[in-house]
Design an enzyme around this catalytic site. Structure first.
Site, PDB file in Angstrom:
ATOM      1  N   HIS A 269      -7.989  -1.458   9.084  1.00  0.00           N
ATOM      2  CA  HIS A 269      -7.095  -0.853   7.972  1.00  0.00           C
ATOM      3  C   HIS A 269      -7.683   0.578   8.394  1.00  0.00           C
ATOM      4  O   HIS A 269      -8.408   1.084   7.274  1.00  0.00           O
ATOM      5  CB  HIS A 269      -7.498  -1.204   6.543  1.00  0.00           C
ATOM      6  CG  HIS A 269      -6.144  -0.557   5.943  1.00  0.00           C
ATOM      7  ND1 HIS A 269      -5.488  -1.526   5.721  1.00  0.00           N
ATOM      8  CD2 HIS A 269      -6.207   0.502   5.661  1.00  0.00           C
ATOM      9  CE1 HIS A 269      -4.766  -0.642   4.145  1.00  0.00           C
ATOM     10  NE2 HIS A 269      -5.344   0.157   4.652  1.00  0.00           N
TER      11      HIS A 269
ATOM     12  N   CYS B 137      -2.717  10.234   0.553  1.00  0.00           N
ATOM     13  CA  CYS B 137      -4.646   9.586  -0.165  1.00  0.00           C
ATOM     14  C   CYS B 137      -4.505  10.185  -1.212  1.00  0.00           C
ATOM     15  O   CYS B 137      -4.186  11.285  -1.230  1.00  0.00           O
ATOM     16  CB  CYS B 137      -5.092  10.548   1.728  1.00  0.00           C
ATOM     17  SG  CYS B 137      -6.732  11.293   1.546  1.00  0.00           S
TER      18      CYS B 137
ATOM     19  N   ASP C  94       0.622  -1.005   0.150  1.00  0.00           N
ATOM     20  CA  ASP C  94       0.335  -0.355   0.040  1.00  0.00           C
ATOM     21  C   ASP C  94       0.876   1.480   0.086  1.00  0.00           C
ATOM     22  O   ASP C  94       0.484   2.119  -0.293  1.00  0.00           O
ATOM     23  CB  ASP C  94      -1.206  -0.312   1.029  1.00  0.00           C
ATOM     24  CG  ASP C  94      -2.101   1.003   1.181  1.00  0.00           C
ATOM     25  OD1 ASP C  94      -2.250   1.438   0.090  1.00  0.00           O
ATOM     26  OD2 ASP C  94      -3.034   0.842   2.244  1.00  0.00           O
TER      27      ASP C  94
END
Lengths: 334, 334
Positions: free
Chosen positions: A221, A254, A29
């Protein structure tokens, strides 16, 4: 596989006797969001460092198209190069049947599949309706079962969609039910994809999940986009959760807020939970050492506040002139 | 003055019916760390914006030597220029008798005095022993009482000293007792000066304070240096605290960790507590608007993740090609 999580203790703030399972997602990620390609040997060394640090599960890479995510083009090489530590689960993200074939060939312990709880996010991100995604997940799950690999499903936007807003709890639980009952998933991850989760909501969703599927591995998460990451972890713990994703160094941004924090940081979460007396199974010193390897590899500092500030009892020296300050102060009392 | 804080509810994660008092320290604790001088008119406008946003208390400035902290050299002008909103407490930091005279002359509602729970930190920071500092505080408190101004004492390093490590709870409570019983302080602030506090410790200290001095205003002043700020606020709330310092925009660094986060950010804390259903008395939209005024004044971005990422339900538009993505997806089902 963890047993059913222990029920909340009388005092969530005292972690004594509470066993938690920490899962690192930084190499997948996190790295997928980086512009540079981290050399395969360095990725392998980082996975091995995380194994040695005591992480319960490591998301090693993603078997996606190398054109889509060049940073993870070496997925097979990384999986073949790592040293498997007994007890550690090596999981990989798999978007489709082609990825599943490669993941199984690479002997992944677990295939992590993903779809979104929100129709808008699923379409915008995966270019399919949720029904289409679920049909694809079913194919991949069937392949995994035949190969005796475990299946985890990560449900994005479980705590809200950045385009639609709140996602109804019944919608989230409905998809979880499909994953557990139709796909035979060993585990489900509730993902706070853009940092919209807040503690009250987390407690309600974790309790509801735990009551319905007490034997299913549940992972939370969280992202720290709005500063609520650790509070959400503790709230989830209080509601009976015991597995948490986090990202080494806090890697992973993000997409909807450039510059904003993304994934919660593994060493920050482990540091806090250890301060509280929880048993995370992690050697924090090794974990921090692994996080400190990241900046030269990715070409910039990591968001980790533990890398910046150290652990709470990593003390600082007194000023050089401390003794003379003290002497001058005491002389005033004479 | 707040009444005794409500006792912890059965479920700290559900804030319904819980009244909290938010106190902003950004204009003092934040601006004193900035290199630039923010014009007096802008400081006044920011204080007034905070009053209008519903903050319970505002630390407006510090009456310190202009040579020591040039950024706050206009303390008197700021105090005389602000519009006093009924119900808001305007407090100022005061290091000594000279500062107290100026603060009283400027009609501060409250004088905030400071010393450290750790001898090393007190010497390094204030160049006095703790006993010498306390004697000075007593002089200032006597002046304040004669002028009918309230006294608050901020105890630095209440959760640990960056040079000494843990500070014994009995040491912290011992100084609190001196402030309440000998100085007649209306309030005490337990300061986590370098971000060493963790939830288990916070709960123990707040409970002990509350039991001994149920009628004294207790403020918790957390830093987010190691990512535990919000978790510590919630832990304190669960133990009966109802007053929190925080800094607009998250201004205010940590001198021991360049680049690390300092004060918890007011709009992040208010956003989280409001999500949880707490009554903070704050108009979050006005508060965020005030925080957004800071970057041009100080010449850099603020750490606030709410300024970067927005509130959780500040939604984002769907991609421009969303309808064609959906059409192509649906066409596959035919």
């Amino acid at each position: 596989m963890s047993a059913v999580a222990p029920r909340a203790s009388a005092d969530v703030w005292n972690g004594a006797g509470r066993r938690l399972f920490m899962q690192d997602v930084g190499l997948r990620d996190g790295l997928q969001a980086e512009a540079v390609f981290v050399p395969t040997a360095d990725k392998i060394a980082l996975v091995d460092a995380l194994s040695e640090a005591g992480l319960a599960k490591i998301e090693v890479t993603a078997f996606v198209s190398p054109k889509a995510i060049p940073a993870l083009a070496d997925a097979s090489e990384v999986m073949h190069g790592i040293t498997r530590r007994p007890g550690v689960v090596y999981t990989v993200l798999v978007p489709n049947v082609r990825g599943a074939e490669r993941a199984i060939e690479a002997r992944a312990d677990e295939l992590n599949l993903v779809m979104s709880a929100s129709e808008s996010h699923n379409l915008a991100n995966l270019r399919m309706t949720r029904a289409q995604s679920f049909a694809g997940l079913a194919e991949v799950a069937a392949m995994a079962h035949r190969a005796a690999a475990a299946v985890n499903v990560s449900l994005s936007c479980a705590f809200g969609c950045p385009m639609e807003g709140d996602v109804p709890v019944q919608t989230v639980l409905g998809w979880c039910g499909h994953f557990v009952e139709q796909l035979g998933a060993r585990g489900v991850t509730l993902c706070d994809t853009t940092g919209m989760a807040y503690p009250t909501q987390v407690v309600a969703l974790v309790r509801a999940f735990r009551e319905r599927w007490p034997g299913t591995e549940l992972t939370l998460h969280f992202h720290n986009t709005r500063g609520m990451g650790l509070a959400n972890v503790i709230a989830a713990m209080d509601a009976g959760a015991d597995r948490f994703d986090a990202s080494l160094g806090g890697l992973g941004g993000c997409p909807y807020a450039p510059g904003a924090t993304g994934n919660v940081c593994t060493e920050e979460i482990v540091h806090a939970l250890q301060c509280m007396g929880c048993d995370t199974g992690v050697d924090l010193e090794r974990l921090i050492a692994a996080a400190k390897r990241l900046p030269p590899l990715i070409g910039h500092a990591v968001p980790s506040q533990i890398v910046s500030a150290g652990r709470r009892l990593d003390l600082h020296p007194r000023p050089r002139d401390f003794e003379s300050i003290r002497e001058r102060a005491l002389a005033r009392d004479v």
